[in-house]
Every structure is written in C-alpha cells, then in structure tokens.
Design an enzyme around this catalytic site. Sequence first.
Site, PDB file in Angstrom:
ATOM      1  CE  LYS A 272     -27.464   0.449 -17.595  1.00  0.00           C
ATOM      2  NZ  LYS A 272     -27.968   1.417 -16.493  1.00  0.00           N
TER       3      LYS A 272
ATOM      4  NE  ARG B 244     -27.466  -2.684 -11.723  1.00  0.00           N
ATOM      5  CZ  ARG B 244     -28.256  -2.849 -12.444  1.00  0.00           C
ATOM      6  NH1 ARG B 244     -28.193  -3.572 -13.361  1.00  0.00           N
ATOM      7  NH2 ARG B 244     -29.292  -1.951 -12.407  1.00  0.00           N
TER       8      ARG B 244
ATOM      9  NE  ARG C  81     -36.828   3.138 -16.438  1.00  0.00           N
ATOM     10  CZ  ARG C  81     -35.897   3.016 -16.097  1.00  0.00           C
ATOM     11  NH1 ARG C  81     -34.739   2.950 -17.094  1.00  0.00           N
ATOM     12  NH2 ARG C  81     -35.352   2.622 -15.002  1.00  0.00           N
TER      13      ARG C  81
ATOM     14  NE  ARG D 111     -37.577  -1.267 -14.049  1.00  0.00           N
ATOM     15  CZ  ARG D 111     -36.280  -1.227 -14.275  1.00  0.00           C
ATOM     16  NH1 ARG D 111     -35.850  -0.915 -15.397  1.00  0.00           N
ATOM     17  NH2 ARG D 111     -35.437  -1.309 -13.491  1.00  0.00           N
TER      18      ARG D 111
ATOM     19  NE  ARG E 117     -33.672   0.700  -9.926  1.00  0.00           N
ATOM     20  CZ  ARG E 117     -34.534   1.144 -10.951  1.00  0.00           C
ATOM     21  NH1 ARG E 117     -35.547   1.983 -10.629  1.00  0.00           N
ATOM     22  NH2 ARG E 117     -33.877   0.976 -12.170  1.00  0.00           N
TER      23      ARG E 117
END
Length: 214
Positions: free
Chosen positions: A14, A89, A128, A161, A172
């Site tokens: 996203k 969400r 990531r 992160r 998550r």
Amino acid sequence: MARIMLLGAPGSGKGTQAERITQRYGIPAIATGDIFRKNLSEGTPLGLKAKGYMEAGELVPDELVIDLVADRLSEPDTKNGYLLDGFPRTIAQAEALDKLLSGKGEALDKVFFIDVPKDVLIDRIAGRRVCPSCGRVYHVTGMPPKQAGVCDDDGAELIQRKDDDAATAENRIDVYNEQTKPLVEYYKKTGLLIELDGTAGVDSLENQIEEILG
Ligand code: AMP
C-alpha cells in the site's frame, strides 16, 4: 478530484503505491500509521497513547484514529482529493468515515484492495527498510536502494520498523485478518471495491491503478 482508499494487509505494498499515486495525481496521502509514528517519535500525547498498541502490533482504539482523520480531512490540502492508506481498519472506522464524508456531501471514489498471500507478506515485512527521514520504503532484495542501507532521496541510513520484527508482524497480519479483512465485503457492497493481485509487481500494479483512475 479523487478520493481514493488503499486496503490491504501489512506488507501488501500500500505504502509504495501510495507514494506513486500521490506523486502522479498531486493529492496528499493520509497514512494513519505514518501519522502515529511521527507523533511517537516526537513524544506527543497522541504518540504516547498509541505507543503500546503499535509496539504490540495491535490497533490503536477507534476513537483516537477517527478523531485524527476527521482533523486531517478538514485541512485545505484535501479539497481536491486524497488517498487514505491504512485507514479505515475496522468496520467502526469505515462507518465513521461514511458519516464524516456524507456530512460534508462527499463520498469515496475508489477503494483498491491489494490482495497478497500470507507467506509473501511475511517475506516482504522481514525485508522492509524505511528511511527515518522521508519515510520512503525499500525492500532489501525486491526494491533495494542504489547504495545498500542508504536512502536514494536524502542519504539517511535506512532502518527496520520496530513492529516489523517476526513476532509482531505475525500478530499484525492476524489482527488484519480479524479486524480489517471484513472491510473487503463492506466495500464490495458499495460497488467501490477494485481487487488487485498484489503479487503482480510494483510497476504492474501502478499501471493497473493508473488505468482505472485515468
Ligand atoms: P501501518 O504503518 O499502517 O502498518 O500502521 C502501524 C500501526 O499504527 C498499526 O499496527 C496500528 O497500531 C497503528 N494504526 C495505523 N493505522 C491505524 C488505524 N486505522 N486503526 C488503528 N490503528 C492504526
């Protein structure tokens, strides 16, 4: 005028698509995760309230998020459209957004659902890396910076992160499946939902989105 929403699991891409769409169409991205991270790093009251939830990979309570988005959508740069990334969400957030928009005589134009299987999500999250300075997102193998570990745009050292560690990422994804995935049906009913295969590759996805948006 474009009011666009990106729906998808953590690691679905996203954020990367959001960067490209907002550049192309000149509309702001409203990424609630980025807003919370900024508040967290600045130690604001909102950041402190969100901290524990974010670090555990849980959702921040609806009312905090809804107030934040309502404030953001009242800013003048959203007049010509915007892209929502990571909001709503939950069903409660989606209903609150509907109410907020209809109160202003507005509505969303398109909801893009980026579908990616869980094993791919785990790999993407593990690889990531983000620029702590400008927020640009990379992947160590899939979308590497020109120089390893360094942001192409501003030379800052890339970081991982905190909530991208394996255990938190897994949680998550579970939270996404329980609380956010029901939004796919919610937006299907409105006729706004466009499903995209999120394994198609970044450029292919971008092209598909552009074709639809025109
Ligand atoms: P993200 O960058 O979108 O993955 O968001 C990072 C974290 O911020 C999430 O794991 C949540 O703790 C929090 N967060 C971001 N957006 C929302 C939202 N719409 N509702 C609840 N929590 C959120």
